[in-house]
Motif scaffolding. Structure first.
Motif, PDB file in Angstrom:
ATOM      1  N   LEU A 177       0.852  -1.192   0.000  1.00 28.97           N
ATOM      2  CA  LEU A 177       0.000   0.000   0.000  1.00 28.97           C
ATOM      3  C   LEU A 177       0.881   1.232   0.000  1.00 28.97           C
ATOM      4  CD1 LEU A 177      -2.837   1.177   0.120  1.00 28.97           C
ATOM      5  CD2 LEU A 177      -2.663   1.141   2.616  1.00 28.97           C
ATOM      6  N   GLU A 178       0.750   2.010  -1.071  1.00 32.18           N
ATOM      7  CA  GLU A 178       1.545   3.233  -1.205  1.00 32.18           C
ATOM      8  C   GLU A 178       0.806   4.438  -0.637  1.00 32.18           C
ATOM      9  OE1 GLU A 178       1.963   0.951  -5.227  1.00 32.18           O
ATOM     10  OE2 GLU A 178       0.359   1.515  -3.835  1.00 32.18           O
ATOM     11  N   VAL A 205       3.821   0.360   2.657  1.00 33.15           N
ATOM     12  CA  VAL A 205       3.780  -0.593   3.757  1.00 33.15           C
ATOM     13  C   VAL A 205       3.387  -1.954   3.199  1.00 33.15           C
ATOM     14  CG1 VAL A 205       1.409   0.028   4.355  1.00 33.15           C
ATOM     15  CG2 VAL A 205       2.864  -1.098   6.048  1.00 33.15           C
ATOM     16  N   ALA A 206       4.116  -2.969   3.614  1.00 30.20           N
ATOM     17  CA  ALA A 206       3.899  -4.323   3.118  1.00 30.20           C
ATOM     18  C   ALA A 206       3.272  -5.183   4.206  1.00 30.20           C
ATOM     19  CB  ALA A 206       5.224  -4.914   2.664  1.00 30.20           C
ATOM     20  N   SER A 207       2.468  -6.128   3.779  1.00 31.71           N
ATOM     21  CA  SER A 207       1.872  -7.072   4.723  1.00 31.71           C
ATOM     22  C   SER A 207       1.741  -8.429   4.055  1.00 31.71           C
ATOM     23  CB  SER A 207       0.497  -6.569   5.179  1.00 31.71           C
ATOM     24  OG  SER A 207      -0.390  -6.452   4.087  1.00 31.71           O
ATOM     25  N   GLY A 208       1.634  -9.445   4.886  1.00 37.05           N
ATOM     26  CA  GLY A 208       1.454 -10.788   4.360  1.00 37.05           C
ATOM     27  C   GLY A 208       2.710 -11.615   4.283  1.00 37.05           C
ATOM     28  N   LYS A 258       8.471  -3.166   7.824  1.00 34.82           N
ATOM     29  CA  LYS A 258       8.020  -3.627   6.504  1.00 34.82           C
ATOM     30  C   LYS A 258       7.644  -2.435   5.628  1.00 34.82           C
ATOM     31  CE  LYS A 258       6.172  -7.943   8.375  1.00 34.82           C
ATOM     32  NZ  LYS A 258       4.988  -8.851   8.412  1.00 34.82           N
ATOM     33  N   MET A 259       8.507  -1.437   5.665  1.00 39.49           N
ATOM     34  CA  MET A 259       8.263  -0.219   4.910  1.00 39.49           C
ATOM     35  C   MET A 259       9.389  -0.006   3.901  1.00 39.49           C
ATOM     36  SD  MET A 259       5.511   1.334   6.254  1.00 39.49           S
ATOM     37  CE  MET A 259       5.700   3.031   5.745  1.00 39.49           C
ATOM     38  N   ASN A 278       6.828  -2.099  -5.412  1.00 36.45           N
ATOM     39  CA  ASN A 278       7.071  -3.438  -5.946  1.00 36.45           C
ATOM     40  C   ASN A 278       7.861  -4.268  -4.952  1.00 36.45           C
ATOM     41  OD1 ASN A 278       9.502  -4.993  -7.535  1.00 36.45           O
ATOM     42  ND2 ASN A 278       7.541  -5.326  -8.539  1.00 36.45           N
ATOM     43  N   ALA A 279       7.536  -5.545  -4.880  1.00 33.54           N
ATOM     44  CA  ALA A 279       8.286  -6.467  -4.034  1.00 33.54           C
ATOM     45  C   ALA A 279       8.512  -7.751  -4.808  1.00 33.54           C
ATOM     46  CB  ALA A 279       7.529  -6.755  -2.745  1.00 33.54           C
TER      47      ALA A 279
END
Length: 117
Positions: A5-6, A23-26, A76-77, A96-97
């Protein structure tokens, strides 16, 4: 489920600055290369900057010296500090990840950055 989510996009004048956040999740994301891409109207999506799990960075020539990518593994940012912005930086910016283990890529929904006087 991996989600990105940007935030932080907006309208700024030429020469201004913006800081994008993702922010990344999962997942833990500790073994992911994270980065930013952008897509301007009528153009293909292009790489802006990436940062590896070890902290190595890579930048598009057009943003070198103006943009800085960084990450906070604990939170996780991933961030993109953009300085000396130009009208040609106007685009939707995507987080992007890429998993080092599976090479699968994940994308955020994008945030609009507009540089205009």
């Amino acid at each position: 489920q991996v989600q990105l989510l940007e935030s932080g996009g907006g309208l700024v004048h030429p020469g201004g600055s913006l800081r994008l956040s993702c922010v990344a999740s999962g997942s833990s994301f500790r073994s992911y290369t994270m980065g930013w891409y952008r897509q301007a109207p009528g153009l293909q999506r292009e790489l802006v900057a990436t940062i590896t799990p070890g902290g190595s960075t890579n930048y598009a020539d057009s943003v070198k010296g103006r943009f800085t990518v960084s990450r906070d593994k604990a939170r996780k940012m991933v961030y993109l500090q953009m300085n000396s912005l130009k009208p040609q930086d106007t685009a939707v910016y995507y987080c992007n990840a890429v998993s080092y283990r599976t090479n699968r890529a994940y994308w955020g929904q994008g945030t609009q950055v507009t540089i205009s006087a």
